[in-house]
Scaffold this motif. Structure first.
Motif, PDB file in Angstrom:
ATOM      1  N   HIS A 345      42.658  20.800  34.688  1.00  0.00           N
ATOM      2  CA  HIS A 345      43.407  20.377  33.503  1.00  0.00           C
ATOM      3  C   HIS A 345      42.454  19.904  32.396  1.00  0.00           C
ATOM      4  CE1 HIS A 345      46.464  18.218  31.132  1.00  0.00           C
ATOM      5  NE2 HIS A 345      47.363  18.956  31.773  1.00  0.00           N
ATOM      6  N   ALA A 346      41.375  19.221  32.776  1.00  0.00           N
ATOM      7  CA  ALA A 346      40.464  18.635  31.791  1.00  0.00           C
ATOM      8  C   ALA A 346      39.441  19.633  31.265  1.00  0.00           C
ATOM      9  CB  ALA A 346      39.740  17.434  32.407  1.00  0.00           C
ATOM     10  N   THR A 347      39.092  20.637  32.070  1.00  0.00           N
ATOM     11  CA  THR A 347      38.031  21.567  31.673  1.00  0.00           C
ATOM     12  C   THR A 347      38.517  22.992  31.467  1.00  0.00           C
ATOM     13  OG1 THR A 347      37.455  22.108  33.976  1.00  0.00           O
ATOM     14  CG2 THR A 347      36.392  20.168  32.982  1.00  0.00           C
ATOM     15  N   GLY A 348      39.657  23.363  32.072  1.00  0.00           N
ATOM     16  CA  GLY A 348      40.147  24.731  31.950  1.00  0.00           C
ATOM     17  C   GLY A 348      39.567  25.684  32.952  1.00  0.00           C
ATOM     18  N   SER A 356      29.574  21.641  35.390  1.00  0.00           N
ATOM     19  CA  SER A 356      28.298  20.916  35.458  1.00  0.00           C
ATOM     20  C   SER A 356      28.438  19.583  34.737  1.00  0.00           C
ATOM     21  CB  SER A 356      27.181  21.749  34.815  1.00  0.00           C
ATOM     22  OG  SER A 356      25.946  21.062  34.850  1.00  0.00           O
ATOM     23  N   GLY A 357      27.927  18.532  35.350  1.00  0.00           N
ATOM     24  CA  GLY A 357      27.854  17.241  34.698  1.00  0.00           C
ATOM     25  C   GLY A 357      29.156  16.483  34.592  1.00  0.00           C
ATOM     26  N   LEU A 358      30.182  16.870  35.350  1.00  0.00           N
ATOM     27  CA  LEU A 358      31.462  16.166  35.252  1.00  0.00           C
ATOM     28  C   LEU A 358      31.398  14.779  35.860  1.00  0.00           C
ATOM     29  CD1 LEU A 358      34.338  18.734  35.909  1.00  0.00           C
ATOM     30  CD2 LEU A 358      33.601  17.709  33.771  1.00  0.00           C
ATOM     31  N   GLY A 359      30.450  14.548  36.763  1.00  0.00           N
ATOM     32  CA  GLY A 359      30.340  13.224  37.367  1.00  0.00           C
ATOM     33  C   GLY A 359      30.087  12.149  36.336  1.00  0.00           C
ATOM     34  N   GLY A 426      29.702  21.139  43.554  1.00  0.00           N
ATOM     35  CA  GLY A 426      30.187  22.137  42.613  1.00  0.00           C
ATOM     36  C   GLY A 426      31.051  21.547  41.527  1.00  0.00           C
ATOM     37  N   ALA A 427      31.809  20.507  41.841  1.00  0.00           N
ATOM     38  CA  ALA A 427      32.738  19.955  40.859  1.00  0.00           C
ATOM     39  C   ALA A 427      32.076  18.949  39.932  1.00  0.00           C
ATOM     40  CB  ALA A 427      33.921  19.305  41.581  1.00  0.00           C
ATOM     41  N   PHE A 428      31.111  18.145  40.424  1.00  0.00           N
ATOM     42  CA  PHE A 428      30.661  16.990  39.636  1.00  0.00           C
ATOM     43  C   PHE A 428      29.158  16.930  39.381  1.00  0.00           C
ATOM     44  CE2 PHE A 428      34.550  15.744  41.890  1.00  0.00           C
ATOM     45  CZ  PHE A 428      35.342  15.397  40.807  1.00  0.00           C
ATOM     46  N   ALA A 429      28.365  17.686  40.115  1.00  0.00           N
ATOM     47  CA  ALA A 429      26.915  17.578  39.949  1.00  0.00           C
ATOM     48  C   ALA A 429      26.464  18.344  38.705  1.00  0.00           C
ATOM     49  CB  ALA A 429      26.194  18.107  41.190  1.00  0.00           C
ATOM     50  N   ARG A 430      25.298  17.914  38.168  1.00  0.00           N
ATOM     51  CA  ARG A 430      24.679  18.642  37.050  1.00  0.00           C
ATOM     52  C   ARG A 430      23.783  19.728  37.633  1.00  0.00           C
ATOM     53  NH1 ARG A 430      22.065  15.185  32.378  1.00  0.00           N
ATOM     54  NH2 ARG A 430      24.262  15.181  31.745  1.00  0.00           N
ATOM     55  N   LYS A 431      24.027  20.979  37.192  1.00  0.00           N
ATOM     56  CA  LYS A 431      23.322  22.124  37.770  1.00  0.00           C
ATOM     57  C   LYS A 431      22.283  22.635  36.780  1.00  0.00           C
ATOM     58  CE  LYS A 431      27.574  23.404  40.142  1.00  0.00           C
ATOM     59  NZ  LYS A 431      28.394  22.385  39.455  1.00  0.00           N
ATOM     60  N   GLY A 433      20.281  24.926  34.444  1.00  0.00           N
ATOM     61  CA  GLY A 433      20.612  26.160  33.743  1.00  0.00           C
ATOM     62  C   GLY A 433      22.062  26.295  33.344  1.00  0.00           C
ATOM     63  N   VAL A 434      22.902  25.337  33.714  1.00  0.00           N
ATOM     64  CA  VAL A 434      24.324  25.376  33.358  1.00  0.00           C
ATOM     65  C   VAL A 434      24.597  24.238  32.400  1.00  0.00           C
ATOM     66  CG1 VAL A 434      26.695  25.297  34.209  1.00  0.00           C
ATOM     67  CG2 VAL A 434      24.896  26.330  35.614  1.00  0.00           C
ATOM     68  N   PRO A 435      25.077  24.548  31.191  1.00  0.00           N
ATOM     69  CA  PRO A 435      25.349  23.455  30.228  1.00  0.00           C
ATOM     70  C   PRO A 435      26.455  22.545  30.733  1.00  0.00           C
ATOM     71  CG  PRO A 435      26.256  25.533  29.434  1.00  0.00           C
ATOM     72  CD  PRO A 435      25.428  25.862  30.647  1.00  0.00           C
ATOM     73  N   ASP A 436      26.394  21.296  30.300  1.00  0.00           N
ATOM     74  CA  ASP A 436      27.419  20.339  30.716  1.00  0.00           C
ATOM     75  C   ASP A 436      28.796  20.805  30.243  1.00  0.00           C
ATOM     76  OD1 ASP A 436      25.478  18.862  31.850  1.00  0.00           O
ATOM     77  OD2 ASP A 436      25.536  17.194  30.422  1.00  0.00           O
ATOM     78  N   THR A 437      29.738  20.643  31.118  1.00  0.00           N
ATOM     79  CA  THR A 437      31.100  21.103  30.845  1.00  0.00           C
ATOM     80  C   THR A 437      31.844  20.056  30.040  1.00  0.00           C
ATOM     81  OG1 THR A 437      31.076  22.258  32.956  1.00  0.00           O
ATOM     82  CG2 THR A 437      33.219  21.979  31.878  1.00  0.00           C
ATOM     83  N   GLY A 438      32.483  20.496  28.961  1.00  0.00           N
ATOM     84  CA  GLY A 438      33.299  19.583  28.184  1.00  0.00           C
ATOM     85  C   GLY A 438      34.597  19.272  28.898  1.00  0.00           C
ATOM     86  N   ALA A 439      35.067  18.049  28.747  1.00  0.00           N
ATOM     87  CA  ALA A 439      36.306  17.630  29.407  1.00  0.00           C
ATOM     88  C   ALA A 439      36.960  16.552  28.569  1.00  0.00           C
ATOM     89  CB  ALA A 439      36.027  17.112  30.817  1.00  0.00           C
ATOM     90  N   HIS A 440      38.283  16.633  28.471  1.00  0.00           N
ATOM     91  CA  HIS A 440      38.993  15.584  27.743  1.00  0.00           C
ATOM     92  C   HIS A 440      39.247  14.400  28.667  1.00  0.00           C
ATOM     93  CE1 HIS A 440      42.770  16.434  29.821  1.00  0.00           C
ATOM     94  NE2 HIS A 440      42.649  17.723  29.507  1.00  0.00           N
ATOM     95  N   PRO A 441      39.463  13.225  28.122  1.00  0.00           N
ATOM     96  CA  PRO A 441      39.678  12.034  28.966  1.00  0.00           C
ATOM     97  C   PRO A 441      40.900  12.200  29.871  1.00  0.00           C
ATOM     98  CG  PRO A 441      39.269  11.417  26.691  1.00  0.00           C
ATOM     99  CD  PRO A 441      39.457  12.892  26.692  1.00  0.00           C
ATOM    100  N   VAL A 442      40.849  11.544  31.022  1.00  0.00           N
ATOM    101  CA  VAL A 442      41.934  11.612  31.996  1.00  0.00           C
ATOM    102  C   VAL A 442      42.714  10.303  31.946  1.00  0.00           C
ATOM    103  CG1 VAL A 442      42.526  11.848  34.436  1.00  0.00           C
ATOM    104  CG2 VAL A 442      40.629  13.166  33.466  1.00  0.00           C
ATOM    105  N   PRO A 443      44.000  10.345  31.645  1.00  0.00           N
ATOM    106  CA  PRO A 443      44.790   9.106  31.608  1.00  0.00           C
ATOM    107  C   PRO A 443      44.848   8.442  32.979  1.00  0.00           C
ATOM    108  CG  PRO A 443      45.955  10.925  30.529  1.00  0.00           C
ATOM    109  CD  PRO A 443      44.789  11.520  31.236  1.00  0.00           C
TER     110      PRO A 443
END
Length: 977
Positions: A345-348, A356-359, A426-431, A433-443
């Motif tokens: 929902h936050a990243t699509g 990448s970088g969701l943590g 896969g969900a939260f680590a920074r990888k 060569g992969v740019p950080d994934t944009g995500a909107h705030p989670v209520p």
């Protein structure tokens, strides 16, 4: 208990209007029934933990020993808390997951709540048949939820696959239930567990059939293919159905029956082998997935295999470990699915190669996922660790087979650790060569449901002894060992802890060697089970097409000859072998010479049908045979049958005539004289064989006829018409079924006729007939689309359900045909007679309806008589006259009739049984003494239904075909040209 279950279904009916009014906030209202069920279950904790039970029983089908029986014990308590508790949180989660613009939100919400009610009924059912009903309800609602986005091929295919696999397993299980109930002498589950039947071949067969259903429901190999494909469903469905509820149904059934049947061959070998194999295959496949939901899906398959091993081992300690693992799995797998939905929902995206970088961007979401993942990997001090330690220790203390299963469990746990690390990385680590994934705030409201479940894993780890009483109450159904196992977070450093450490180390190594693991996995991968399933369906479809092409040649005479030949051969074989005519009294040729004359004339007309080439002549001759049969009923003294036969033949002949307008005058099939001579003997022999069989059956009656008892029962109620009483009272169940079949047949026929409606707009518009409404002509496809009109805005002609243009003359006239039919198509005498007899015939139909208690008549005959009145109006004045005669859609009469009959039948529940009859006696002004019985109300429903069916057929075969003929007619401009 019954009220809680019914509340789920009742509120689900209002889910659509609630969603339209309140949007996603409707989920908060829909969460109330499962929340109430969870609170109720918590109030019963102390009772069930002490070994007590709560029961509800209602005699449903006493003749078949099938009852509405519900029972809450320790195992049911655990499952109710999971189904209701997790269901409540998932519904609250849906309020944030969806938005008010989501498609078909109300339908989804209703299906999800109804599934929760079906799951609640499944775990509380104490009757095998009742359990099967709720079992299949979960299958149906799962199909609807997986196929929620039905415009996507993947969703449709996944839903159909899940339905096919689980429904076939359910049908197989039903056979096993019937065998088990027969062997045990009861379908009550608690009674079977208390006194199981002795071992036998039939019992072993029943156990295998039941396990097929359980294994298919819990996605155990070879039925595991449907669960990963079901991830096409929305994430809340995956979190609830495929982590905490539906897939647990099979494990629950195994755990429920294990105390009584674990020693029956082949219970243990089947479950231990298939469970261990599923655990390894699912875990290995999870390491190759890149979709977060698929990682969890194959991990769920692996964990379900582990649960099957524990529940199927059939011991005191393994039973305790199984229930602890069932709870732990639901509490860590459901929040992981919910977190996956939040990430999507936050990243699509759910592709771990793109995340990448969701943590750092979503630290709270990452913390919840880590907590639930740690429990899944069985790290202390979480509940997953306590449950896994119990599983390892109890399998270690078991038999040789249990120890082999322990080896598979350790390997499966290593795979679990590996795919847990793969998911979190896969969900939260920074990888690199992969740019950080944009995500909107989670209520906070969005994250709260998975956070509550993950915190429960943390709290119940150290608090595992709190679960001992409840889970131990279930384990007490097995023979207790000398030193039974007790749930605790820490049992000291022992072999079980060493095996856990080995599993953690192996999982870390597998994760670090993900590259070689992927290459090995692809090299060792066999053909996809999904492809095998698709190939099997394709082969089945091809075989069906080949068989259909072999026997379906498009020749109705060939079909009839084949059918009659097979039936005739079977009858002759029985007659020759058994010689059943021995001792049968010789038949009387007739009771009165009138019967002989009528029978000879009827047979002569029937023989004339054999050589007819014109369709209309064949219809008339066939109708005359029906009238001749009705005359035989009159001569025999059966006026009810005769009246029904006359009405049926009249309506049938009219329907045939309406259809023949669109068919060639002559039969199209040409065949030689010798072929006709071959078919005639088959037809004659078939009729003779039926007559002989009826004579033998009547002559071999040994029991007393039921007629005398029915006459006595009818007289006891102060009635005289035995036939009508049989139809609407003594055998009302049969009448209800026949009414439903009649309505379904009428809807099917008319639907086929109206099938081409979607293409009407592209066809040539029909010119208005003289006197038509100015807007009566059909619109062409290039004209602007008008807004849909409601039933309250529709004119009386639109309400009649007739095609556009049937409004008739704009001015009110006594004969509508005067302004709508061409002069050469009119018959003034017929029009006047039809209008004059219309109302008297309707009055006659009402008289036949109300006098059926003491005189010939009844709802069926009365409905046909009323239908004949409307048919006369149509034949005299065409479709415009029919539109003027009936102001409502035919379906209204059909639906109202079914509703009235069904409501009358269900009203009998007030006296304890469906279709229980009662009679009201009273005094009415101007009328005098009167009485009203449920039989009359039931007959009124039959009257309306039959009238609706006749009107529907006339509307389809009459008015609709009229418009087709008008459309095909040349336009005036073409004629002038």
């Amino acid at each position: 208990m019954s009220v809680l279950i019914l509340c789920h279904f009742a509120l689900a009916l209002f889910a659509a209007p609630l969603a339209r009014r309140w949007g996603t906030r409707a989920f908060l209202v829909l969460a109330l029934p499962p929340a109430a069920a969870a609170v109720w279950a918590l109030t019963r904790w102390s009772t069930t933990a002490a070994g007590g039970t709560d029961t509800t029983e209602w005699r449903w089908l006493p003749a078949y020993q099938v009852d509405w029986a519900l029972r809450l014990d320790a195992l049911a308590e655990l499952m109710v808390l999971l189904a209701a508790g997790v269901g409540t949180l998932v519904l609250v989660y849906c309020a944030s997951y969806f938005d008010d613009r989501s498609r078909q939100l109300g339908r989804f919400a209703g299906n999800l709540l109804a599934f929760a009610g079906a799951m609640l009924g499944l775990v509380l059912a104490d009757d095998l048949v009742l359990l099967y009903i709720f079992w299949e309800l979960t299958t149906v609602f799962s199909y609807l939820l997986i196929g929620q986005t039905s415009d996507h091929k993947r969703n449709r295919r996944s839903a159909l696959q899940a339905l096919t696999v689980t429904a076939l397993g359910g049908l197989t299980m039903l056979v096993g239930f019937l065998l088990l109930g027969h062997e045990a002498g009861t379908y009550r589950i608690s009674a079977i567990l208390a006194d199981p039947p002795p071992p036998s071949a039939a019992l072993s067969a029943a156990v295998v059939l039941i396990l097929v259903g359980a294994l298919s429901k819990s996605a155990i190999w070879p039925f595991s293919l449907w669960l990963p494909n079901a991830m096409a469903a929305p994430t809340p469905v995956s979190a609830y159905l495929h982590a905490a509820a539906m897939v647990k149904a099979g494990v629950y059934l195994v755990a429920r029956l294990a105390p009584a049947f674990a020693e029956i061959t082949p219970w243990r070998p089947l479950l231990l082998v298939l469970g261990s194999l599923t655990m390894l295959l699912g875990g290995w496949r999870a390491l190759r997935m890149n979709d977060l939901k698929l990682v969890l899906a194959y991990g769920t398959v692996s964990q379900l295999g582990f649960l099957t091993v524990l529940a199927g081992a059939g011991g005191h300690d393994t039973g305790l470990a199984a229930t602890a693992m069932i709870l732990g799995h639901a509490l860590f797998k459901a929040p992981l699915f919910l977190v996956t939905g939040i990430v999507d929902h936050a990243t699509g995206t759910r592709d771990l190669r793109k995340l990448s970088g969701l943590g750092r961007r979503l630290p709270a979401v990452c913390a919840v996922a880590v907590l639930a993942g740690a429990s899944m990997a069985a790290l202390p001090p979480l509940l997953g660790f306590a449950a896994k330690e119990a599983a390892f220790q109890t399998l270690l203390d078991g038999s040789t087979g249990d120890r082999w299963a322990l080896a598979a469990a350790v390997a499966g746990s290593a795979l679990t650790t590996a795919y847990t690390l793969r998911y979190l990385w896969g969900a939260f680590a920074r990888k690199p060569g992969v740019p950080d994934t944009g995500a909107h705030p989670v209520p906070a409201a969005f994250l709260a449901p998975p956070a509550v479940l993950a915190l429960a894993c943390l709290v119940l780890g150290p608090g595992a002894p709190w679960l001992q009483d409840l889970l131990g109450a279930y384990a007490a159904q097995f023979p207790a060992p000398g030193h039974p196992y007790h749930l605790a977070l820490w049992h000291g450093a022992g072999l079980a802890l060493g095996l856990s450490a080995a599993a953690w180390a192996g999982g870390v190594l597998l994760f670090l060697a993900s590259g070689p693991v992927l290459r090995v996995g692809h090299a060792l991968a066999l053909r996809s089970a999904d492809r095998v399933f698709g190939g099997m369906l394709l082969a089945l479809e091809r075989t069906a097409l080949q068989c259909t092409g072999l026997v379906q040649r498009g020749s109705l005479p060939a079909y009839l000859v084949t059918t009659m030949s097979v039936v005739l051969a079977g009858q002759i074989a029985v007659l020759v072998v058994d010689e059943p005519w021995t001792g049968t009294p010789a038949p009387r040729l007739w009771d009165h010479p009138t019967q002989a004359g009528v029978a000879l004339l009827t047979c002569a007309v029937a023989l004339l049908c054999l050589g007819v080439r014109r369709r209309m002549k064949a219809v008339v001759l066939a109708g005359l045979t029906g009238y001749g049969t009705a005359l035989l009923f009159v001569a025999q003294g059966a006026p009810d049958l005769a009246l029904t036969q006359f009405c049926v033949e009249t309506v049938s002949m009219i329907v045939y005539v309406l259809v023949l307008r669109r068919m060639p005058v002559y039969f199209e099939e040409n065949f030689s004289r010798w072929r006709r001579l071959m078919r005639m003997p088959v037809a004659l022999a078939g009729g003779a064989a039926v007559a002989v069989v009826l004579w033998i059956m009547a002559g071999h009656r040994r029991a007393e006829s039921a007629g005398a008892a029915m006459v006595e029962e009818t007289a006891h109620h102060g009635l005289k018409d035995v036939v009508a009483t049989i139809l609407v009272d003594l055998r009302a169940w049969d009448t209800m079924g026949e009414s439903a079949v009649l309505a379904a047949a009428a809807v099917g026929v008319t639907s086929l006729i109206y099938l081409h409606r979607r293409t009407d707009a592209a066809e040539q518009p029909v010119l208005p007939l003289p006197g038509d409404h100015p807007h009566a002509a059909l619109r062409t496809g290039d004209q602007p689309h008008t807004a849909p009109r409601t039933a309250w805005q529709a004119s009386r002609y639109e309400s009649a359900g007739l095609p556009s243009g049937d409004e008739g003359a704009p001015e009110r006239t006594w004969l509508a045909a005067s302004a709508t039919l061409a002069p050469e198509r009119r018959s003034l005498v017929l029009e006047v007679v039809a209008r004059l007899i219309f109302h008297p015939v309707l009055v006659l139909s009402v008289y036949l309806l109300l006098c059926a208690e003491n005189l010939p008549g009844g709802g069926f005959v009365a409905g046909l008589t009323a239908g004949v009145a409307f048919i006369a109006r149509y034949l005299a004045g065409g479709r415009h006259e029919l539109a003027d005669a009936v102001r409502f859609k035919a379906g209204l009469f059909t639906g109202l009739g079914l509703f009235l009959s069904t409501a009358t039948a269900l009203g009998g529940l007030g006296e304890g049984t469906v279709l229980h009859g009662w009679t009201w006696h009273g005094h009415l002004p101007l009328w005098g003494d009167a009485h009203l019985s449920t039989a009359v109300l039931f007959d009124c429903g039959v009257y309306l239904l039959v009238l609706g069916v006749v009107l529907d057929i006339v509307r389809a075969l009459g008015a609709r075909i009229d418009r087709q003929i008008e459309r095909a007619a040349p336009r005036p401009e073409e004629g002038r040209a």
